[in-house]
Design an enzyme around this catalytic site. Structure first.
Site, mmCIF file in Angstrom:
data_model
loop_
_atom_site.group_PDB
_atom_site.id
_atom_site.type_symbol
_atom_site.label_atom_id
_atom_site.label_comp_id
_atom_site.label_asym_id
_atom_site.label_seq_id
_atom_site.Cartn_x
_atom_site.Cartn_y
_atom_site.Cartn_z
ATOM 1 N N CYS A 156 3.690 0.069 -7.424
ATOM 2 C CA CYS A 156 2.260 0.338 -7.628
ATOM 3 C C CYS A 156 1.916 0.657 -9.074
ATOM 4 C CB CYS A 156 1.818 1.493 -6.746
ATOM 5 S SG CYS A 156 2.158 1.204 -5.006
ATOM 6 N N SER B 59 7.028 -2.109 9.705
ATOM 7 C CA SER B 59 6.692 -0.803 10.265
ATOM 8 C C SER B 59 5.253 -0.803 10.738
ATOM 9 C CB SER B 59 6.876 0.270 9.184
ATOM 10 O OG SER B 59 6.187 1.449 9.565
ATOM 11 N N CYS C 244 3.309 -0.176 3.256
ATOM 12 C CA CYS C 244 2.248 0.494 2.481
ATOM 13 C C CYS C 244 1.575 -0.401 1.465
ATOM 14 C CB CYS C 244 2.763 1.767 1.825
ATOM 15 S SG CYS C 244 4.497 1.785 1.513
ATOM 16 N N GLU D 1 7.156 6.987 9.364
ATOM 17 C CA GLU D 1 7.991 5.808 9.180
ATOM 18 C C GLU D 1 9.465 6.163 9.382
ATOM 19 O OE1 GLU D 1 6.347 2.698 6.430
ATOM 20 O OE2 GLU D 1 8.155 3.195 5.317
ATOM 21 N N GLU E 82 10.032 6.386 12.952
ATOM 22 C CA GLU E 82 10.002 5.026 13.513
ATOM 23 C C GLU E 82 11.340 4.329 13.258
ATOM 24 O OE1 GLU E 82 6.959 2.431 11.925
ATOM 25 O OE2 GLU E 82 7.592 0.750 13.180
ATOM 26 N N GLU F 1 -9.253 -3.664 11.805
ATOM 27 C CA GLU F 1 -8.548 -2.630 12.582
ATOM 28 C C GLU F 1 -8.577 -1.258 11.902
ATOM 29 O OE1 GLU F 1 -7.294 -5.451 11.349
ATOM 30 O OE2 GLU F 1 -5.318 -5.183 10.470
ATOM 31 N N GLU G 1 -7.710 -4.264 2.001
ATOM 32 C CA GLU G 1 -7.130 -3.562 3.163
ATOM 33 C C GLU G 1 -8.184 -2.734 3.902
ATOM 34 O OE1 GLU G 1 -4.597 -0.122 2.392
ATOM 35 O OE2 GLU G 1 -3.105 -0.929 3.778
ATOM 36 N N LYS H 17 -5.989 -3.042 -2.009
ATOM 37 C CA LYS H 17 -6.499 -1.922 -1.207
ATOM 38 C C LYS H 17 -7.969 -2.111 -0.878
ATOM 39 C CE LYS H 17 -2.808 0.674 -0.890
ATOM 40 N NZ LYS H 17 -2.220 0.950 0.437
#
Lengths: 153, 393, 591
Positions: free
Chosen positions: C523, C326, C306, C279, C282, C373, C368, C365
């Protein structure tokens, strides 16, 4: 020729604005025109006013005059509160059920009439009473009720 | 003592006369006059009207609101229907006077959906007042603007509660608010707001024209003014009667032609159920809060069936927000059914339900849950023959 | 506000005017039972559990919403109050599904606790529990309205903290329920699966979609090679979930997971460090393309990626801003993709037999890992996700005495951690970790903050911003940033994210890099963390996380030796071919 739900919402928004306080007015307009509030109308209201779809659904589900399910072209709301109960509600509703062939909470298969009970209509001095759409009918007898119901288009 | 027809008199004052007189007074004097009249809110709760107006007038905040509560939904009540049908001009005029008194330019009539057929006459009255410059911009050529719009309920009894009504006007679910803040400080869209009943507004022009003293003296004893009563049930002449506030229930029943009385429901389903022994009780905020509804049951009626009907009504109409009302009404209905089916046969078994009723009265969020147990307590203690009975009313 | 005098249970004291009766009682150390009240949320006053007696009042007062007034005389136990509390509890229990042993929240349920405390053993009211109505289709969150007491804490959480508002009170009277648009499943409405509603539910009406059974079956299957990764915030939450106070318990947690019988215990921190590298590069690439090359496809500000709740939120609400996000996968998904490629090769394990299990402070999560993908290893990169609570439940089921466990270390190859990775668990942590690395990569010097602690991005303010000015002397290739100032912002809780992104969309702000975490506190306050959550709990967890950071040998992501080895042996370079294949992803507009 009925308008599409989103068109009704759009014109109601034009009239009432897109403030939060317009939500019930817009929904009432749709409900009045279509007899119920379809999914796309609720979504359109939510988008126009800037609240979530769930919020609009929560409002619709609160009010007994609003419906998310299609209803008949005519809606009979017969009062089941105390005075009408004393003055023959049971016989009148039985007569209407027999005439229509459907029970309370149901719609005739031809989409002509939905039958609902409602809380006090404020017509206790002329009980038993019912509303057909917005029109009150008072001092009902089973025969009178049959006649009114049979005459609905 | 018989009827005292003032609100419903054949001879009505000229439309606009009261408003014209009010505009010649200071706003504070208008509030003072209403306050001195001793009028208490005609919706049922009986809050002094002048004090409410005074608070709203003194509240800081722009765009103050005058709201007419035309959500008459209490079972057995239909007096506002009559007023809306026959005296729409005076309702609007009363609202305009209220607007002048508290410094508001905007009124809303919140009309229950069940009364939509009354809209044309109300709208016609508004048009006429606009024409006569009794509403709209620069009323009677002076500096006061006031207009009124109509909004509609959609079938929810709880919206007669003023904060629920405001929530509904804001396009939301009609769930009562926590108080404070009170509407006089923060009501519709956060603006200082008064919410008054139809009958309250109808009184206002008469108070302004005839003076507070005249009004006070219309009532009996400490009670001011006259009161409309919707009388229905087992009477010869059901209808709306106007009597001095403070009259006895017996006087009213005599006029309406009640015979063979077993019980009387005073103040609607949420009011008090009385026996024939109590007919000398007064229709007064100090005794039997009158609301506006009187339902008479003769000796042929099954009072447990009546209670069952009331409790079904409250179960259906509870907004569901607070625990005592949402769950409590359901349990009171359970108990009513158990008594009717013979499962409950003694008062001892009802003990916990009377505790529940008490807690609902002092622990519910709004007037609905605070008053719905009244009929349960009254009918169970005064009428229950704990032997069952499953017939109709 | 001036002070006023109030009397609580006969004791007069001076309190600040404007506070509620509940707050006054809390100050006085007088316990008032509550259910609909939650310190993170607006006041509802619905449950009526906190009713108290006020002298001169006809009704009881609702302590949570009623402000104290001068000389108010409050009694918190009287016959009326006792009856009121017992009645409210009995009413709630009468329509509540009280099959407690089968409930996820058994022994950690506010209703159960209050019923016990008030000795409700007999209920005179006829009980008619609402029908059990499991919703199972949603990958992260399940609902059972039969346990719901209509406190509306979940509704207020979803609307006020998260601006998501997919759940609402629906219907009226005793038929009222918490539901979605047209009573659809949470997977059919714009729910972010963040699970914040779960953390604030007083009962078991909301809970995570459990995968405990599947994980046990994988562990018990001799063919399977079970690899566990643990997210940063789990190590400061697990002790709470096991009934102890908040503590850093990384070593014990590793030992406990190993004790469950898994093959490898590894660390999501490892891929958190890797995220910082990818990141960070990036961001540098976007800055260079935008500032030097004038490349209009280089969109700034760049936001972090994230938090899967945040990703789903922006996909629904700001699809036009997806180019700002990102392209880095979250550390969990980077881990899964590498586990079944890099690690499988190193361990000599057939990736088809590898089962990748994450322990996450998060319910999103779970969602996710189901995204189509997320299969770049050729397999489902992450097979199962357990919340911190589910891990605790498995540890208890296995009879592991957590308190007495010796501390153990993570396994190798993907088990090394830095302090930079640990602070991913707290709001502002990703930003701080990124700055520690990016600054040093470009300047050759450490960030100019005492002890590497970038305090301006720390704290619990909903939106924080900071600026970092680069020195005049930059390393080769980064001269374009010499003397320039990097503007950054941090937001946690999706309502704050919304406020921030509205400004970004309107072009009112000039940030280069934004960290967003879906959950309040980051988190550590995630939807999979121990219940309850509140400002006090989050503060303790944050302190534990910063303590862990300070105690670790490596504090900067680029210093992680295993990450360095990964680049040397496998990835070759940041943003390289392999990285793009395994570590980067794309997003889907969902408006």
């Amino acid at each position: 020729m009925s308008r599409r739900p989103v068109e009704i919402v759009a014109s109601a928004v034009e009239e009432y604005g897109s403030g939060r306080e317009a939500v019930l007015q817009i929904l009432t307009r749709v409900n009045g025109e279509l007899g119920y509030i379809p999914e796309e109308a609720m979504k359109a209201v939510a988008a126009a006013v800037g609240v979530s779809d769930a919020e609009v659904y929560g409002v619709v589900s609160f009010y007994s005059f609003l419906s998310v399910k299609p209803r008949g072209r005519n809606i009979i709301r017969i009062c089941d509160t105390v005075t009408c109960g004393m003055k023959g509600f049971k016989d009148v509703v039985a007569a209407i059920e027999e005439e229509l062939g459907v029970g309370v909470g149901e719609t005739t298969p031809d989409g002509r009439v939905s039958l609902e009970t409602t809380s006090c209509l404020g017509l206790c001095d002329q009980a038993p009473a019912m509303l057909v759409n917005d029109t009150p009918y008072i001092r009902l007898t089973p025969e009178e009720a049959r006649r009114i119901v049979a005459g609905l288009e | 003592m018989g009827e005292t027809r003032v609100l419903t008199s054949e001879k009505q004052p000229e439309v606009g006369a009261a408003l014209e007189k009010a505009l010649g007074m200071t706003a504070a004097d208008v509030v003072f006059e209403v306050r001195e009249s001793g009028m208490k809110g005609r919706g049922g709760a009986g809050f002094p009207v002048g004090i409410k107006w005074n608070l709203a007038g003194a509240a800081s905040g722009a765009d103050k609101m005058v709201i007419c509560n035309a959500d008459e939904g209490e079972p057995g009540t239909f007096k506002d229907r009559l007023l809306l049908e026959k005296y729409p001009h005076r309702i609007l005029e009363g609202m305009a006077i209220a607007g002048y008194a508290i410094g508001s330019a905007r009124g809303i009539i919140y009309l229950r959906a069940e009364y939509r057929y009354l809209v044309p006459s109300i709208m016609k009255a508004r048009e006429e007042l606009l024409e006569k410059k009794l509403l709209g911009r620069s009323i009677l050529g002076g500096g006061f603007d006031f207009d009124i719009e109509m909004r509609f309920g959609a079938g929810a009894y709880v919206c007669g509660e003023e904060t629920s009504l405001i929530e509904s006007l804001e396009g939301k679910r009609g769930e009562p608010r926590n108080k404070p803040p009170f509407p006089v400080n923060s009501g519709y869209l956060g603006r200082p707001t008064i919410v008054n009943n139809v009958e309250t507004f109808v009184n206002v022009p008469l108070i302004i024209l005839n003076g507070s003293r005249w009004y006070r003296e219309l009532g009996v004893g400490d009670d001011a003014g006259t009161k409309l009563f919707s009388v229905s049930g087992d009477v010869k002449h059901p209808g709306v009667y106007e009597l001095p506030m403070g009259s006895t229930i017996g006087e009213l029943l005599e006029i309406a032609g009640a015979e063979d009385v077993q019980g009387v429901q005073v103040g609607g389903a949420s009011g008090t159920t009385i026996t024939p022994d109590e007919l000398d009780r007064r229709l007064s905020f100090g005794d039997l809060p009158p609301g506006g509804s009187v339902i008479v049951f003769d000796s042929s009626r099954d009072m447990m069936a009546v209670l069952n009907n009331f409790m079904e009504f409250f179960v259906h109409e509870s907004c569901g927000q607070c625990t005592p009302c949402r769950e409590g009404n359901l349990r009171l209905l359970d108990a009513t059914r158990s008594v009717r089916s013979g499962e409950i046969t003694g008062m001892e078994e009802l003990k916990e339900f009377f505790v529940l009723a008490d807690i609902m009265k002092i622990g519910s969020k709004c007037g609905l849950g605070q008053t719905s147990p009244n009929c349960f307590v009254d009918i169970m203690t005064k009428f229950a023959r704990l032997s069952g009975g499953k017939g109709g009313i | 506000m001036p002070n006023i005098s109030v009397t609580i249970n006969g004791v007069t004291r001076s309190v600040r005017e404007g506070i509620t009766i509940l707050e006054a009682c809390q100050i006085a150390g007088v316990d008032i039972p509550t259910l609909c009240y939650h310190p993170d949320l607006s006041l509802a006053g619905n449950c009526r559990m906190c009713l108290v007696d006020v002298e001169g009042w006809r009704t009881l007062a609702v302590a949570c919403v009623t402000p104290v007034t001068p000389n108010m005389k409050i009694r918190t136990h009287s016959k009326k109050v006792r009856h009121a509390r017992r009645t409210v509890l009995k009413l709630l229990l009468a329509s509540h599904n009280s099959n407690c042993p089968e409930c996820e929240r058994n022994k950690n349920c506010e209703l159960q606790e209050l019923a016990e405390k008030h000795n409700i053993t007999i209920n005179e009211f006829q009980t008619s529990p609402k029908p059990v109505s499991f919703e199972e289709a949603s990958p992260g969150i399940m609902r059972d309205n039969s346990r719901c007491i209509m406190c509306t804490r979940c509704v207020r959480t979803c609307e006020e903290l998260q601006s998501v508002a997919v759940i609402k009170s629906v219907g009226r009277s005793h038929r009222v329920k918490i539901s979605t648009f047209l009573d659809r499943g949470l997977n059919e409405v714009p729910c972010t699966q963040c699970g914040q509603c779960i953390n604030r539910c007083p009962t078991g009406a909301l809970f995570e979609t459990s995968e405990i059974r599947q994980v046990w079956e994988a562990i018990e299957d001799p063919e399977k090679f079970v690899v566990v990764q643990t997210a940063p915030a789990v190590r400061v939450g697990i002790s709470e979930a096991l009934g102890f106070s908040t503590a850093r318990s990384t070593g014990k947690m590793v030992a406990a997971i190993r004790g469950l019988g898994v093959e490898r215990v590894l660390d999501t921190d490892f891929t958190a460090d890797l995220t910082i590298i990818e990141e960070g590069y990036e961001l540098i690439d976007r800055l260079k393309r935008a500032l030097v090359d004038g490349d209009e496809t280089a969109v700034l500000p760049m936001t972090t990626s994230c938090s899967p709740g945040w990703i789903k939120f922006i996909e629904h609400k700001y699809p036009d801003l997806l180019p700002n996000v990102s392209s880095c996968k979250s550390p969990q998904q980077m881990f899964g993709a590498l586990a079944k490629t890099y690690l499988a090769a190193k361990e000599g394990v057939d990736p088809a037999n590898m089962v990748c299990v994450s322990i996450m402070p998060c319910t999103a999560k779970k969602y996710e890992k189901e995204r189509p993908e997320m299969r770049s290893s050729g397999f489902k990169d992450v097979d199962y996700v357990l919340t911190t609570r589910e891990l605790a439940s498995m540890i208890q089921e296995a009879g592991i005495d957590f308190k007495e466990l010796p501390e153990e270390k993570y396994d190798r190859w993907m088990g090394e951690s830095t302090g930079a990775a640990v602070i991913f668990g707290v709001t502002g942590g990703v930003m701080e970790a990124a700055l520690r690395t990016a600054y040093e990569v470009m300047t050759g010097q450490e960030v100019p903050f005492d002890g590497l602690n970038i305090t301006p991005v720390r704290g619990m303010e909903g939106i924080r911003e900071a600026a970092l000015t680069f020195p005049d002397k930059m390393l080769n290739g980064y001269e374009f940033l010499a003397g320039k100032t990097l503007n950054v912002a941090v937001a946690h809780g999706l309502s704050n994210a919304e406020r921030l992104m509205d400004k970004v969309r309107a072009g009112e702000v000039d940030y280069h890099f934004i960290e967003i975490m879906a959950c309040t506190g980051g988190c550590l306050g995630g939807g999979g963390q121990p219940i309850p959550t509140n400002p006090e709990v989050r503060k303790k967890r944050a302190e534990a996380i910063y303590d862990e950071d300070a105690a670790l040998h490596f504090r900067k992501s680029h210093a992680n030796p295993e990450v360095q080895l990964l680049y040397a042996e496998f990835l070759k370079e940041p943003l390289g071919h392999k990285s793009h294949e395994l570590l980067h992803t794309t997003y889907t507009p969902r408006n």
